[in-house]
Design a protein around this motif. Structure first.
Motif, PDB file in Angstrom:
ATOM      1  N   LEU A  42      39.396  33.889  57.079  1.00 21.48           N
ATOM      2  CA  LEU A  42      40.247  35.014  56.699  1.00 21.48           C
ATOM      3  C   LEU A  42      41.689  34.753  57.109  1.00 21.48           C
ATOM      4  CD1 LEU A  42      40.602  37.843  55.556  1.00 21.48           C
ATOM      5  CD2 LEU A  42      39.897  38.758  57.769  1.00 21.48           C
ATOM      6  N   GLN A  43      41.884  34.272  58.314  1.00 24.56           N
ATOM      7  CA  GLN A  43      43.241  33.979  58.779  1.00 24.56           C
ATOM      8  C   GLN A  43      43.879  32.884  57.931  1.00 24.56           C
ATOM      9  OE1 GLN A  43      43.686  33.349  62.970  1.00 24.56           O
ATOM     10  NE2 GLN A  43      45.792  32.688  62.779  1.00 24.56           N
ATOM     11  N   GLU A  44      43.151  31.819  57.648  1.00 25.44           N
ATOM     12  CA  GLU A  44      43.667  30.736  56.806  1.00 25.44           C
ATOM     13  C   GLU A  44      44.030  31.246  55.408  1.00 25.44           C
ATOM     14  OE1 GLU A  44      40.726  27.667  56.615  1.00 25.44           O
ATOM     15  OE2 GLU A  44      40.776  27.341  58.774  1.00 25.44           O
ATOM     16  N   THR A  45      43.176  32.120  54.878  1.00 21.10           N
ATOM     17  CA  THR A  45      43.403  32.653  53.530  1.00 21.10           C
ATOM     18  C   THR A  45      44.669  33.494  53.494  1.00 21.10           C
ATOM     19  OG1 THR A  45      41.020  32.630  53.139  1.00 21.10           O
ATOM     20  CG2 THR A  45      42.355  33.935  51.629  1.00 21.10           C
ATOM     21  N   TRP A  46      44.849  34.397  54.473  1.00 24.15           N
ATOM     22  CA  TRP A  46      46.059  35.214  54.541  1.00 24.15           C
ATOM     23  C   TRP A  46      47.295  34.346  54.665  1.00 24.15           C
ATOM     24  CZ3 TRP A  46      46.761  39.738  52.769  1.00 24.15           C
ATOM     25  CH2 TRP A  46      45.846  40.770  52.931  1.00 24.15           C
ATOM     26  N   GLU A  47      47.219  33.340  55.556  1.00 22.67           N
ATOM     27  CA  GLU A  47      48.387  32.501  55.817  1.00 22.67           C
ATOM     28  C   GLU A  47      48.760  31.626  54.619  1.00 22.67           C
ATOM     29  OE1 GLU A  47      47.344  30.460  59.426  1.00 22.67           O
ATOM     30  OE2 GLU A  47      47.755  32.226  60.664  1.00 22.67           O
ATOM     31  N   SER A  48      47.814  31.345  53.750  1.00 22.31           N
ATOM     32  CA  SER A  48      48.088  30.494  52.584  1.00 22.31           C
ATOM     33  C   SER A  48      48.254  31.315  51.309  1.00 22.31           C
ATOM     34  CB  SER A  48      46.977  29.469  52.406  1.00 22.31           C
ATOM     35  OG  SER A  48      45.767  30.113  52.048  1.00 22.31           O
ATOM     36  N   ALA A  49      48.556  32.587  51.431  1.00 21.58           N
ATOM     37  CA  ALA A  49      48.662  33.472  50.265  1.00 21.58           C
ATOM     38  C   ALA A  49      49.683  32.970  49.241  1.00 21.58           C
ATOM     39  CB  ALA A  49      49.005  34.894  50.696  1.00 21.58           C
ATOM     40  N   ASP A  50      50.730  32.317  49.691  1.00 25.22           N
ATOM     41  CA  ASP A  50      51.732  31.784  48.749  1.00 25.22           C
ATOM     42  C   ASP A  50      51.121  30.765  47.807  1.00 25.22           C
ATOM     43  OD1 ASP A  50      53.702  33.375  49.816  1.00 25.22           O
ATOM     44  OD2 ASP A  50      54.524  31.809  51.123  1.00 25.22           O
ATOM     45  N   ASP A  51      50.072  30.077  48.256  1.00 26.30           N
ATOM     46  CA  ASP A  51      49.433  29.049  47.428  1.00 26.30           C
ATOM     47  C   ASP A  51      48.513  29.623  46.355  1.00 26.30           C
ATOM     48  OD1 ASP A  51      50.694  27.156  49.018  1.00 26.30           O
ATOM     49  OD2 ASP A  51      48.951  26.920  50.337  1.00 26.30           O
ATOM     50  N   TRP A  52      47.812  30.717  46.645  1.00 23.48           N
ATOM     51  CA  TRP A  52      46.802  31.206  45.713  1.00 23.48           C
ATOM     52  C   TRP A  52      47.144  32.557  45.073  1.00 23.48           C
ATOM     53  CZ3 TRP A  52      45.040  35.874  47.376  1.00 23.48           C
ATOM     54  CH2 TRP A  52      45.077  36.133  48.750  1.00 23.48           C
ATOM     55  N   PHE A  53      48.098  33.316  45.613  1.00 23.22           N
ATOM     56  CA  PHE A  53      48.339  34.650  45.063  1.00 23.22           C
ATOM     57  C   PHE A  53      49.278  34.637  43.871  1.00 23.22           C
ATOM     58  CE2 PHE A  53      50.409  38.915  45.132  1.00 23.22           C
ATOM     59  CZ  PHE A  53      49.330  39.607  44.654  1.00 23.22           C
ATOM     60  N   TYR A  54      50.273  33.836  43.888  1.00 19.39           N
ATOM     61  CA  TYR A  54      51.280  33.870  42.817  1.00 19.39           C
ATOM     62  C   TYR A  54      50.986  32.909  41.747  1.00 19.39           C
ATOM     63  CZ  TYR A  54      53.717  36.631  46.231  1.00 19.39           C
ATOM     64  OH  TYR A  54      54.055  37.600  47.132  1.00 19.39           O
TER      65      TYR A  54
END
Length: 77
Positions: free
Chosen positions: A65-77
């Motif tokens: 979960l922490q890794e996913t939140w921190e990498s949001a720039d990679d997968w959200f946009y």
């Protein structure tokens, strides 16, 4: 194993953030845990529950979960 993530409904999130988070986190969890289901929803407070996994599973899920939140720039946009 079932993972339930609740996000405080008063937190401001961009449109589409919840479904995008759910998709990305589930992908990461299923790479580690075969029969994993995930529910992400808004609630009165933040929380994480892990059902049916080993004791170490919650710590592993917290890390994902922490890794996913921190990498949001990679997968959200």
């Amino acid at each position: 194993m079932k993972v339930e993530l609740t996000i405080d409904r008063t937190k401001k999130l961009p449109d589409g953030a919840i479904p995008a988070l759910e998709k990305e986190l589930l992908k990461r969890l299923q790479n580690q845990f075969e029969d994993c289901t995930l529910v992400v929803r808004r609630a009165g407070s933040d929380g994480l529950s892990v059902y049916g996994g080993a004791k170490e599973a919650k710590k592993t899920v917290e890390g994902f979960l922490q890794e996913t939140w921190e990498s949001a720039d990679d997968w959200f946009y």
